[in-house]
Design a protein around this motif. Structure first.
Motif, short mmCIF file in Angstrom:
data_model
loop_
_atom_site.label_atom_id
_atom_site.label_comp_id
_atom_site.label_asym_id
_atom_site.label_seq_id
_atom_site.Cartn_x
_atom_site.Cartn_y
_atom_site.Cartn_z
N ARG A 85 -6.64 4.94 6.04
CA ARG A 85 -5.61 4.97 7.07
C ARG A 85 -4.46 5.82 6.55
N ARG A 86 -3.83 6.52 7.50
CA ARG A 86 -2.68 7.33 7.12
C ARG A 86 -1.44 6.45 7.12
N ARG A 87 -0.67 6.53 6.06
CA ARG A 87 0.56 5.75 6.01
C ARG A 87 1.70 6.65 5.58
N GLN B 188 3.98 0.46 2.61
CA GLN B 188 3.92 -0.61 3.60
C GLN B 188 3.28 -1.85 3.02
N ASP C 146 0.69 -4.61 3.22
CA ASP C 146 -0.61 -4.82 3.85
C ASP C 146 -0.52 -6.12 4.64
N THR D 125 2.15 5.30 0.19
CA THR D 125 2.08 6.41 1.13
C THR D 125 0.79 7.19 0.87
N THR D 126 0.13 7.61 1.92
CA THR D 126 -1.10 8.38 1.70
C THR D 126 -0.77 9.87 1.71
N GLU E 138 0.85 -1.20 0.00
CA GLU E 138 0.00 0.00 0.00
C GLU E 138 0.88 1.24 0.00
#
Lengths: 220, 445
Positions: B392-394, B398, B400, B273-274, B271
């Motif tokens: 979700r903040r990332r 990452q 999952d 970066t947000t 996933e």
């Protein structure tokens, strides 16, 4: 609600999530432990299970020869000599259309010639023959079993554990029309016909061989 | 002479068939010079093997966890995968495995007469506990089914996200059906439709060999199709992995957002970066979550109601129900091919009414079980919808936790990891090399 960039807000959510994750993990561990413990206590069987045929249920439908996952089935016929009548004309040996009283292939019921017929004795004009299964030849089709069932029924099918790969779901059991496949404990991985068992139980007082045989038979 | 004998035989046969069997038993003669042999007992096999298997499973789980999370060694994991395929697959021939053990546990929980060997229970529980702490390292290289697909995934393509999410629901439904059928004593369908066991045994029924072969071929391009879109045990592991304490961390220190790992993951488990959302979008997201939360009970009830309609087809998987239908059809003279099962039932002398009663009882049971299966489907669908609506903040790319099978592919591709290993001096070198490698392809395309 606190502003998004306040230090409290930015550090707290991960902590809270961490707390929830930790909680869920330990809850799961506890639940798995409890469930596993309960199952282990309730069923407390350190013994392994094996598939076996209950010969009292078996109708010798020939599925055993064809449905096993092994190319050559793990099921083979067994002769219980104590139940055998040593007939001259064995309905498990001779094809109903046999031509002559001899061991020629066209007279035999067995497709692989795995039933061996040997003359034993002649008493009062009656000839007696012993029938043995050549396990290397037997394919477990049960044709002899079906034939023998017309008389004493001393021939019957059993799973041979030196061949069986012990599938979690036995493919023959799935196809078995009478649910004759049962799970038995691996230390007594054998089932017998009721009559055969009775006869051997009668002998058990005198013969140690009979006793050791019965020790390997599933008690139920 | 010949015909006399035949008539004599027929006479005896007729006598046996008409009289009671015990009375007509032909006695074993007592011979003067021949001992009646003892009945041969098929030899029991070694009962020590399952305990050895449990020990090896524990060892392999430990080793896979060490290789995936501590050593961060893809090479080690591949070696372990080969070893697992050889040992659990080809040598031990696939039974019992944790995937199938789920059904034994379900049956034991519902049927007190069923004996659950401790080794089977251990096979079921060990990977679950390990997953709760370390993520799906069992899938990485211990499970022979996962391992053989891991080795097959040589040219993996990315599956579109929406398709991945949709197909990803199947394992949960398969799990529900498998548990239901196991608990009712209907059968172990996960074992019956195990695609690779025939391959491991180099023999089996043709449709399953073909299915397994197709899955392996598909697995060259779509990473681990069985694990991601069918495996019911994987569904349990996905849920438990979400709570794992340790996990695969792609980069050993700071993520530089180069996106190389995202490209290399064959399982779509990485996933990104947000980025901070604008307020309007956030409000919209919150509204969507509210709708999904409100929708959940509706979905569960609707699917539950629909599930009860499946009572008849579901119950027909049960041997008793099938037998009852067969006996009834033959009784009514419906043009049904005669079956061994019905024939054997009639000779057993058991009254048909008893059989019908138990079959009807089973159908009633499957009414509620079908409802439960439907409700489970609703729950799975709504959980997926809610999950997709939660943001979700990332910081940094990452893995999952649920989807990551700890295969270790992403480690090698991370420039920061390459610096740590001493392969390159700085992360920018790897990114530049990757760009150089891809540029001609993109230009020609």
């Amino acid at each position: 609600m606190s502003p998004p960039n306040s230090p409290v807000n930015s550090s707290k959510p991960p902590d809270r999530r961490q707390f929830l994750t930790d909680g869920a993990r330990w809850l799961s561990v506890a639940a798995l432990g409890a469930a596993g413990g309960a199952l282990a206590v309730q069923h407390s069987a350190s013994a392994e299970m094996r598939w076996q045929i209950d010969p009292n249920q078996c109708i010798a439908c020939t599925n055993c020869a064809t449905q096993c996952v092994l190319d050559e089935s793990a099921v083979k016929a067994v002769q219980c000599f104590d139940l055998c009548g040593y007939c001259e004309i064995c309905t498990g040996y001779f094809d109903p259309q046999y031509q002559k009283l001899d061991t020629a292939a066209e007279n035999q019921l067995c497709p692989t010639g795995a039933v061996v017929r040997i003359f034993v004795e002649e008493k009062a004009g009656q000839k007696f023959f012993e029938y043995t299964i050549d396990e290397l030849q037997c394919i477990g089709c049960g044709k002899c079993v079906k034939g023998c069932a017309l008389m004493n029924g001393s021939l019957y099918l059993q799973v041979f554990h030196d061949r069986c790969v012990n599938c979690n779901e036995c493919a023959i059991a799935v196809a078995c029309p009478t649910q004759a496949f049962v799970r038995v404990s691996a230390d007594r991985p054998y089932r017998m016909k009721r009559l055969a068992k009775q006869l051997i139980e009668q002998k058990a007082g005198k013969s140690s061989e009979a006793r050791s045989l019965l020790e390997q038979v599933d008690p139920s | 002479m010949n015909s006399t004998l035949r008539w004599a035989t027929l006479g005896v046969v007729a006598a046996v068939l008409t009289g009671s069997a015990a009375a007509e038993l032909i006695p074993t003669p007592s011979f003067s010079n021949h001992a009646v042999p003892t009945t041969r007992v098929p030899v029991a096999d070694d009962v020590i093997w399952p305990l050895v298997d449990v020990a090896i499973l524990a060892l392999a789980l430990g080793l896979a966890t060490y290789l995936a999370l501590v050593k961060r060694s893809r090479r080690g994991l591949v070696a372990l995968a080969v070893a697992s395929v050889l040992w659990f697959g080809f040598w031990r021939q696939g039974c019992v495995c944790p995937i199938g053990a789920t059904q034994n546990v379900a049956l034991a929980a519902c049927d007190s007469s069923y004996v659950l060997p401790v080794s089977v229970l251990a096979f079921f529980l060990l990977p679950l506990v390990v997953t709760l702490f370390f993520g799906r390292t069992f899938c990485a290289a211990v499970c022979p089914l996962g391992a053989v697909q891991e080795l097959a995934a040589v040219r993996p393509l990315q599956v579109p996200r929406w398709l991945d999410h949709a197909l990803g629901l199947i394992p949960y439904l398969y799990l529900g059906v498998a548990v239901m059928f196991a608990a009712t004593g209907t059968g172990f369908i996960v074992c019956r439709y195990d695609p690779f066991v025939a391959f491991f045994r180099l023999g089996g029924n043709t449709p399953m060999i073909v299915f397994g072969g197709c899955l392996l071929l598909l697995g060259i391009f779509v990473g681990r199709p069985y694990c991601r879109y069918l495996c019911p045990y994987g569904a349990i592991l996905r849920v438990l992995a979400k709570f794992s304490k340790w996990r695969v961390h792609i980069t050993p220190s700071e993520c530089i957002n180069c996106r190389l790992c995202e490209h290399v993951c064959p399982y779509g488990a990485i996933e990104p970066t947000t980025v901070e959302q604008p307020a309007a979008e956030r409000a919209q997201g919150r509204r969507r979550l509210q709708v999904m939360l409100a929708l959940a009970p509706v979905l569960i009830l609707t699917f539950g109601g629909l599930g009860t309609l499946l009572a008849t087809p579901l119950s027909q998987w049960h041997a008793t129900v099938r037998l009852a239908e067969q006996v009834r059809a033959e009784e009514l003279g419906v043009n049904a091919p005669p079956s061994d099962a019905a024939e054997a039932f009639r000779t057993s002398g058991q009254p048909a009414s008893e059989l019908y009663q138990s079959a009807l009882g089973l159908r009633d049971r499957f009414f509620w079980l079908g409802g439960a299966l439907g409700a489970w489907t609703g729950l799975v669908v709504s959980a997926k919808l809610i999950h997709l609506s939660v943001r979700r903040r990332r910081a940094g790319f990452q893995a999952d936790r649920a989807g990551c099978v700890s295969c270790g592919r992403c480690y090698w591709y991370c420039p920061v990891e390459q610096v740590r290993l001493g392969w390159i001096a700085q992360p920018a070198d790897a990114v530049a090399a990757q760009v150089n490698a891809e540029t001609p392809k993109e230009m020609s395309a």
